[in-house]
Design a protein around this motif. Sequence first.
Motif, PDB file in Angstrom:
ATOM      1  N   GLN A   1      10.281   4.052   5.284  1.00 43.90           N
ATOM      2  CA  GLN A   1      11.312   4.647   6.266  1.00 43.90           C
ATOM      3  C   GLN A   1      10.785   4.688   7.569  1.00 43.90           C
ATOM      4  O   GLN A   1      11.514   4.486   8.758  1.00 43.90           O
ATOM      5  N   SER A   2       9.433   4.944   8.013  1.00 45.67           N
ATOM      6  CA  SER A   2       8.938   5.028   9.167  1.00 45.67           C
ATOM      7  C   SER A   2       9.032   3.345   9.855  1.00 45.67           C
ATOM      8  O   SER A   2       9.145   3.599  11.065  1.00 45.67           O
ATOM      9  N   VAL A   3       8.990   2.407   9.048  1.00 44.92           N
ATOM     10  CA  VAL A   3       9.240   1.050   9.673  1.00 44.92           C
ATOM     11  C   VAL A   3      10.478   1.077   9.955  1.00 44.92           C
ATOM     12  O   VAL A   3      11.048   0.405  10.966  1.00 44.92           O
ATOM     13  N   HIS A   4      11.491   1.409   9.280  1.00 43.99           N
ATOM     14  CA  HIS A   4      13.034   1.147   9.680  1.00 43.99           C
ATOM     15  C   HIS A   4      13.400   2.049  10.915  1.00 43.99           C
ATOM     16  O   HIS A   4      14.012   1.649  11.636  1.00 43.99           O
ATOM     17  N   ASP A   5      12.630   3.382  10.849  1.00 42.04           N
ATOM     18  CA  ASP A   5      13.067   4.155  11.915  1.00 42.04           C
ATOM     19  C   ASP A   5      12.424   3.281  13.139  1.00 42.04           C
ATOM     20  O   ASP A   5      12.890   3.851  14.455  1.00 42.04           O
ATOM     21  N   ALA A   6      11.600   2.734  13.159  1.00 42.57           N
ATOM     22  CA  ALA A   6      11.085   2.063  14.398  1.00 42.57           C
ATOM     23  C   ALA A   6      11.885   0.537  14.613  1.00 42.57           C
ATOM     24  O   ALA A   6      11.451   0.089  15.588  1.00 42.57           O
ATOM     25  N   GLY A   7      13.043   0.604  13.902  1.00 46.19           N
ATOM     26  CA  GLY A   7      13.802  -0.717  14.066  1.00 46.19           C
ATOM     27  C   GLY A   7      13.420  -1.811  13.444  1.00 46.19           C
ATOM     28  O   GLY A   7      13.671  -2.888  14.213  1.00 46.19           O
ATOM     29  N   LEU A   8      12.717  -1.727  12.598  1.00 44.54           N
ATOM     30  CA  LEU A   8      12.035  -3.219  12.013  1.00 44.54           C
ATOM     31  C   LEU A   8      12.335  -3.053  10.454  1.00 44.54           C
ATOM     32  O   LEU A   8      12.701  -2.207   9.815  1.00 44.54           O
ATOM     33  N   ILE A   9      12.445  -4.369   9.767  1.00 40.99           N
ATOM     34  CA  ILE A   9      12.340  -4.378   8.545  1.00 40.99           C
ATOM     35  C   ILE A   9      11.085  -5.019   8.092  1.00 40.99           C
ATOM     36  O   ILE A   9      10.659  -5.839   8.770  1.00 40.99           O
ATOM     37  N   HIS A  10      10.648  -4.572   6.851  1.00 38.69           N
ATOM     38  CA  HIS A  10       9.354  -5.317   6.614  1.00 38.69           C
ATOM     39  C   HIS A  10       9.813  -6.722   5.851  1.00 38.69           C
ATOM     40  O   HIS A  10       9.072  -7.672   6.347  1.00 38.69           O
ATOM     41  N   GLY A  11      10.580  -6.947   4.905  1.00 41.38           N
ATOM     42  CA  GLY A  11      10.900  -8.592   4.539  1.00 41.38           C
ATOM     43  C   GLY A  11      10.204  -8.853   3.458  1.00 41.38           C
ATOM     44  O   GLY A  11      10.448  -9.548   2.896  1.00 41.38           O
ATOM     45  N   ASP A  12       9.073  -8.230   3.069  1.00 39.03           N
ATOM     46  CA  ASP A  12       8.328  -8.622   1.987  1.00 39.03           C
ATOM     47  C   ASP A  12       7.448  -7.554   1.182  1.00 39.03           C
ATOM     48  O   ASP A  12       6.173  -7.704   0.904  1.00 39.03           O
ATOM     49  N   VAL A  13       8.390  -6.599   0.778  1.00 37.68           N
ATOM     50  CA  VAL A  13       7.711  -5.410   0.018  1.00 37.68           C
ATOM     51  C   VAL A  13       7.728  -6.044  -1.313  1.00 37.68           C
ATOM     52  O   VAL A  13       8.474  -6.541  -2.022  1.00 37.68           O
ATOM     53  N   LYS A  14       6.395  -5.951  -2.021  1.00 39.60           N
ATOM     54  CA  LYS A  14       5.955  -6.279  -3.353  1.00 39.60           C
ATOM     55  C   LYS A  14       4.622  -5.558  -3.739  1.00 39.60           C
ATOM     56  O   LYS A  14       3.912  -5.224  -2.898  1.00 39.60           O
ATOM     57  N   PRO A  15       4.126  -5.589  -5.016  1.00 38.62           N
ATOM     58  CA  PRO A  15       3.078  -5.003  -5.468  1.00 38.62           C
ATOM     59  C   PRO A  15       1.800  -5.659  -4.515  1.00 38.62           C
ATOM     60  O   PRO A  15       0.812  -4.751  -4.557  1.00 38.62           O
ATOM     61  N   ASP A  16       2.120  -6.952  -4.221  1.00 41.17           N
ATOM     62  CA  ASP A  16       0.633  -7.495  -3.688  1.00 41.17           C
ATOM     63  C   ASP A  16       0.699  -6.772  -2.388  1.00 41.17           C
ATOM     64  O   ASP A  16      -0.544  -7.238  -1.872  1.00 41.17           O
ATOM     65  N   ASN A  17       1.556  -6.407  -1.844  1.00 42.38           N
ATOM     66  CA  ASN A  17       1.465  -6.101  -0.344  1.00 42.38           C
ATOM     67  C   ASN A  17       1.324  -4.673  -0.136  1.00 42.38           C
ATOM     68  O   ASN A  17       1.761  -3.757   0.958  1.00 42.38           O
ATOM     69  N   VAL A  18       0.912  -3.955  -1.266  1.00 39.71           N
ATOM     70  CA  VAL A  18       0.436  -2.529  -1.384  1.00 39.71           C
ATOM     71  C   VAL A  18      -0.841  -2.334  -1.640  1.00 39.71           C
ATOM     72  O   VAL A  18      -1.239  -2.950  -2.719  1.00 39.71           O
TER      73      VAL A  18
END
Lengths: 193, 808
Positions: B169-186
Amino acid sequence: MLHPTESTADLLMLCREGNKAARDRLMRRFLPILRRWAHGRLPHHARSGAGTDDLVQLTLLKSIQHIDTFVPEREGAFLAYLRASFLNQMRDELRRSSRRPQGNPLEEHLGPAGPGSPLQDAVGQEALDVYEEALAQLTPLDREAVLMRLEFGYQYGEIAADLGLSSAGAARMRISRAVARLAKLIDANDLKA
Amino acid sequence: MTSRPDYRELAQRISDGDAIDWDSIEGQLDGRRSALKLLDSIARVSAPRNPASSARRWGHLEIHEAIGAGSYGTVFRAFDPMLDRDVALKLAHGDKQRARSWVTEARRLSKVNHPNVVTVHGAEVHDGEAGIWFELLEGVTCSEWVDGNGPLQLPEFIAVADALCSALQSVHDAGLIHGDVKPDNVILTADGRPVLVDFGSATELDNANLISGSPGYLAPEVMEGKAPGPSSDLYALGLTLRFLLSGKRPDSGGAQFQPLPGAPAGLVTEIETACSPDASRRQPSAEHLRERLQRFRPRQRRPWMWVLPAAVALAGLAGWFLRPPVTVEGPVSVAVLPFVSAGNTEQDRFFADGVAEEVLNLLAGSDDLRVVARNSSFRFRAESSDTRQIGNALGAEFLVTGKVQRDGGELRVSAQLTEIRSGNRLWSEVFEATPDRIFEIQHNIAASLSRSLGVDEIKILSDRSRNLQAWQLYLEGMELWRRKGEGPVRAAIQLFEQSLEHDPNFAEAWAALGEAWIVLPRYSQVDLDQGIARGAEAARKALELDSSLAQPYLSLAALENRRGSLAEGLALLEQARARGPRHKGVLNTLSFDYGRAGWIRDATIHAELGVIVDPMEGGQYVTLGYLYLVSGEFERARETFLRAWNDLGLKAYFLWQGILAIHLLQGELDQAESWLVHRPGGGEHDYLKSVIAGLRDPAERARAVAELLRAADHNRLPLHELFDYLLLLDEPELAFERVMTGLDRGQYFLPNHIYMPMAKTLRDRPLILELADRLGLADLWRETGRLPDFCEEVRVHYDCAVLLGTAQ
């Protein structure tokens, strides 16, 4: 290293006025710099974290305590001052330990026995003496710039900001010329010797 | 033959830190080139982190080993010499245009400030090579964790899901999208923080037209060519959550979602909604999903298995107090308020309070619960305050309230458990029985509460069923004892003794009797030695009956301290701690006694815990504030003192003095002068004005010293305060001499003052050990074989171990 709003000179001035928070900030700022630098100057057996830290902290504390008589205007000048203080302090400790082989653990760390510092191993004490002598012959500004760059690993931009030069490029040129001049002085001193 | 570089070129390369192949020009070295080689060697040894080192450089960063790679680039461990820290540096693959755009987005990401989003330190392009450097996270990816350990259990899952939704949500609030959310990226960091990383595919919301991300996690609409958006990030998050709960990747078995057995159906539905192929059916935002998942938050929250090994749990809890983290969970915090009495007599009220206190004590036996001490929670009455306010004041998440009604031979007890955050009542029950079954009812209430809170059923450490009359007399005695003063404490002693006549095996009554005897001399003419001896006798009896009690050990420790056997006293305190690690008396005494011994770090941990357990007790703040002061943590000390002074309204002399000391030590002399008028009880402080004048102007110091000595000679100034002020005025020898003389004359000196910041000049000399010896501390250090913390600082001046004779 260079704080955007609080210069080393400001902090030193505050320390001089007895502001202990400023002293703490100054300690926090310079301890890691001096510690990293000192690593190459201490004999191998004294370069455990404790041995270096003791002497570095002592140097910093003493230097800050004695700024009543000397308030450097630039970070480079303060570094040069700290560097000289550390070297004096180390020589004192070495002298003392040679007189009293049984002393406190630090003295034992710095005792005359055992191998020298990484720098002594790398270039030899005589070369270091020649280097110090030549360094002393540079102008204060050149000396500070060379020390900041070669010994303390500062970036050109930081050095430019501290010495009041127009850009990192200007600092790079100045340091490069100073290094060439220093080499010339070393060569000349060596010949004299 | 290699051409010989000229002096200027060599000088430049040395300054730049370039590697120079001296071997290739060895045979051509003249005097000046030899000098340049010397300078190069000095630079390499002196500043190994500078460009002269052999490591590859990118901008100002020094690149070390590769630690990861992906389609967008390679991640290296790097060193940032400007900030003197290791960082992760990701260097982009691909064309320059794309690299530059990537850096632009990364710069934007650097504005996102969230504990569960990787912190970006900077992004630049050097020589056409784009890179981002960010915090170096030590930990494992969610992928690695689940592959190695299986799906997450529900409590861990909810905590991770909560953190990730909030992060996204904080990423979206900053006007960005992550684009690659997945378990390897956490990444699950070593300190238990799930952190969203790898923003290589991140784009601005209004500029999102590239297909990017990992195929298995791409939302169907993105696959069809639509621009990615918050909803496609949510889809990928949904699939990630599915993996965390089931261990199955989206491409490893179709869309069938098989969560762990026991996962609530509603939770599964929420996750399925997030990864619905139809974007319009997904939750409207990550925050929305987070709120929906909160409903499934279990009552039980345990420390992370990859977070806090049991051995550091104590220190971890203290850290938790200082820096409330987002995801590291401590034990569940509960406050039990005094139960309302339906009757009007004082005995009815004691009885109702006693029921609540017994429930509180039973809950406190659970390792999974942090129960607010009675001293704090009983300051509130449920009927007169808002539960949320009470919870906030006590730092509790759950509140237990109840009501007791005695009507002839009938007893009716109702109890409720309320979640403070939501205001929801989680459990409520009414018990009816004859009064002699009150102990059974208390056990039932505690057992029901522990079940509702999701912790293991509480252990009953001893047979707490007892004679009802003995218990009622004990409750009345406790109530009087808490009022303090000679009359109430004497009356309490009588009631405890009467209680013991009814039940000579009532261990808690013996323990209370012991404690009452020990404090009585404070309020009366009773001889201290006599009081302590009788207290110790009762404490020993209590321990014979129930060796699991902590309180009697505190009484026995007081006896040893009185005898001057500080080491014996501390050993008994350790026994008390083993039995009641969260007992407020244990924490308070340990923090004070460790502080007196100069073991400041340990003392601070216990004082911090003391404040957590008993947040309304001002005395705990005094101890903690002084420990911070001694450690030179002035701002934290000030905050702690002011919390007690302002929020708790405790206008105590020690607090006032602590705040004054901070002003003086910090050179805040105007504030120090203004603060003088707040001195509790008024009183003269001319000598303090002189001290301030002396600190302002060295010419005034002699006058200040004379005034201090005069005040001390007229008994207007305690010895430890004289000590502090003389040291502030830079008179260490005089301070030492006056304290030694004062001690010879039998004057009292608070030993803790030798650790104060102003005593540093004295601590730098072995002289301090003479003073410590005179105060009995040197014996303590010798007997325990443990030196005070300051000995670590003074090693350059002298060796405590050698001088104290404790060196091996």
